[in-house]
Structure formats: structure tokens, C-alpha cells
Design a protein around this motif. Structure first.
Motif, mmCIF file in Angstrom:
data_model
loop_
_atom_site.group_PDB
_atom_site.id
_atom_site.type_symbol
_atom_site.label_atom_id
_atom_site.label_comp_id
_atom_site.label_asym_id
_atom_site.label_seq_id
_atom_site.Cartn_x
_atom_site.Cartn_y
_atom_site.Cartn_z
ATOM 1 N N LEU A 1 0.803 -1.192 -0.009
ATOM 2 C CA LEU A 1 0.038 -0.062 -0.026
ATOM 3 C C LEU A 1 0.729 1.182 0.014
ATOM 4 C CD1 LEU A 1 -2.978 0.929 -0.017
ATOM 5 C CD2 LEU A 1 -2.700 0.814 2.582
ATOM 6 N N MET A 2 2.266 1.156 0.135
ATOM 7 C CA MET A 2 3.089 2.036 -0.066
ATOM 8 C C MET A 2 3.551 2.846 -1.281
ATOM 9 S SD MET A 2 5.313 1.550 3.457
ATOM 10 C CE MET A 2 5.614 3.404 3.929
ATOM 11 N N ARG A 3 3.601 4.057 -1.085
ATOM 12 C CA ARG A 3 4.084 4.622 -2.560
ATOM 13 C C ARG A 3 5.712 4.796 -2.153
ATOM 14 N NH1 ARG A 3 0.913 7.050 -6.134
ATOM 15 N NH2 ARG A 3 2.807 8.597 -6.522
ATOM 16 N N THR A 4 6.553 3.590 -2.479
ATOM 17 C CA THR A 4 7.996 3.562 -2.020
ATOM 18 C C THR A 4 9.059 4.550 -2.809
ATOM 19 O OG1 THR A 4 8.424 1.770 -3.675
ATOM 20 C CG2 THR A 4 7.688 1.288 -1.373
ATOM 21 N N LYS A 5 8.366 5.107 -3.842
ATOM 22 C CA LYS A 5 9.126 6.177 -4.707
ATOM 23 C C LYS A 5 9.052 7.385 -4.081
ATOM 24 C CE LYS A 5 9.537 3.136 -8.650
ATOM 25 N NZ LYS A 5 9.101 2.399 -9.720
ATOM 26 N N GLU A 6 8.369 7.820 -3.295
ATOM 27 C CA GLU A 6 8.049 8.909 -2.598
ATOM 28 C C GLU A 6 9.192 9.393 -1.706
ATOM 29 O OE1 GLU A 6 5.521 11.461 -2.601
ATOM 30 O OE2 GLU A 6 4.583 10.297 -4.204
ATOM 31 N N ALA A 7 9.561 10.823 -2.063
ATOM 32 C CA ALA A 7 10.800 11.262 -1.086
ATOM 33 C C ALA A 7 10.746 11.009 0.282
ATOM 34 C CB ALA A 7 11.010 12.566 -1.132
#
Length: 113
Positions: free
Chosen positions: A56-62
């Protein structure tokens, strides 16, 4: 009752909302970045999606890297990070009849109906 966890700045979220409306579905819109989820809500969404928190995580977010998150982070660390940084939550999420789907691609959510 159908709910969309929506970010109007996200094209996939806008496309998913439009797809629902085109199919005669008028969802309750939850602007989760303005109305943050609490821990029980986030855990319930993860259960309804039948996924692990990392999915569920946006792992490419800073923020993911800034918080020191990585493949070895615990589920609890991931959940806390999403609670404190809503930009890390993948979107959109549509919930219908106690089941949920990610709208990536938007057509995925039609499986709920």
C-alpha cells in the motif's frame, strides 16, 4: 455504500472516480490527505485489500527514503509512516461491501461490483 479514498491531484484517482460515476456509482469521497486515517482505519483497509502494508506504500516518494524505510522495515513502522505521511499511501482505494481494491489501473475497482 461505496467509498473512494481520493486525491484529486492524482490522475489515477481522478480517472477512477470518473469511471465509477460513468457506471452510475456515486461514492462517498474521502479526501484522506485532508481527513487523515487513524490506525484502525488504515489497518482495516489493508485487511480489506488483502495485502501487506508494503503493498500500500508509495515507495518512490521522497518521504519513504527520508524516513529511513526500506525492505527490512517492519509492518508497524510502515503503518506509522503512512499515518504520519499520507502521501505514502497508494491511491485511489475504493471500498464496497467491506471489500477494497486499488484503482491501479482504474478498471480494477469494477471487480467490486
Amino acid at each position: 455504500m461505496t467509498t473512494i479514498y481520493h486525491n484529486p491531484r492524482c490522475s489515477k484517482s481522478r480517472q477512477t472516480l470518473a469511471l465509477l460515476e460513468e457506471n452510475g456509482i456515486q461514492p462517498e469521497i474521502r479526501l484522506y490527505q485532508k481527513e487523515p486515517l487513524d490506525k484502525s482505519e488504515l489497518e482495516q483497509l489493508i485487511a480489506q485489500l488483502d495485502i501487506q502494508p508494503i503493498e500500500l506504500m508509495r515507495t518512490k516518494e521522497a518521504a519513504y527514503k527520508e524516513l529511513g524505510l526500506n525492505k527490512n522495515s517492519s509492518d508497524e513502522e510502515r503503518i506509522e509512516a503512512m499515518l504520519n505521511n499520507s502521501s505514502l499511501i497508494e491511491r485511489p482505494i475504493v471500498v464496497h461491501n467491506n471489500k477494497a481494491k486499488l484503482g491501479r489501473p482504474p478498471e480494477n475497482v469494477l471487480d467490486l461490483f
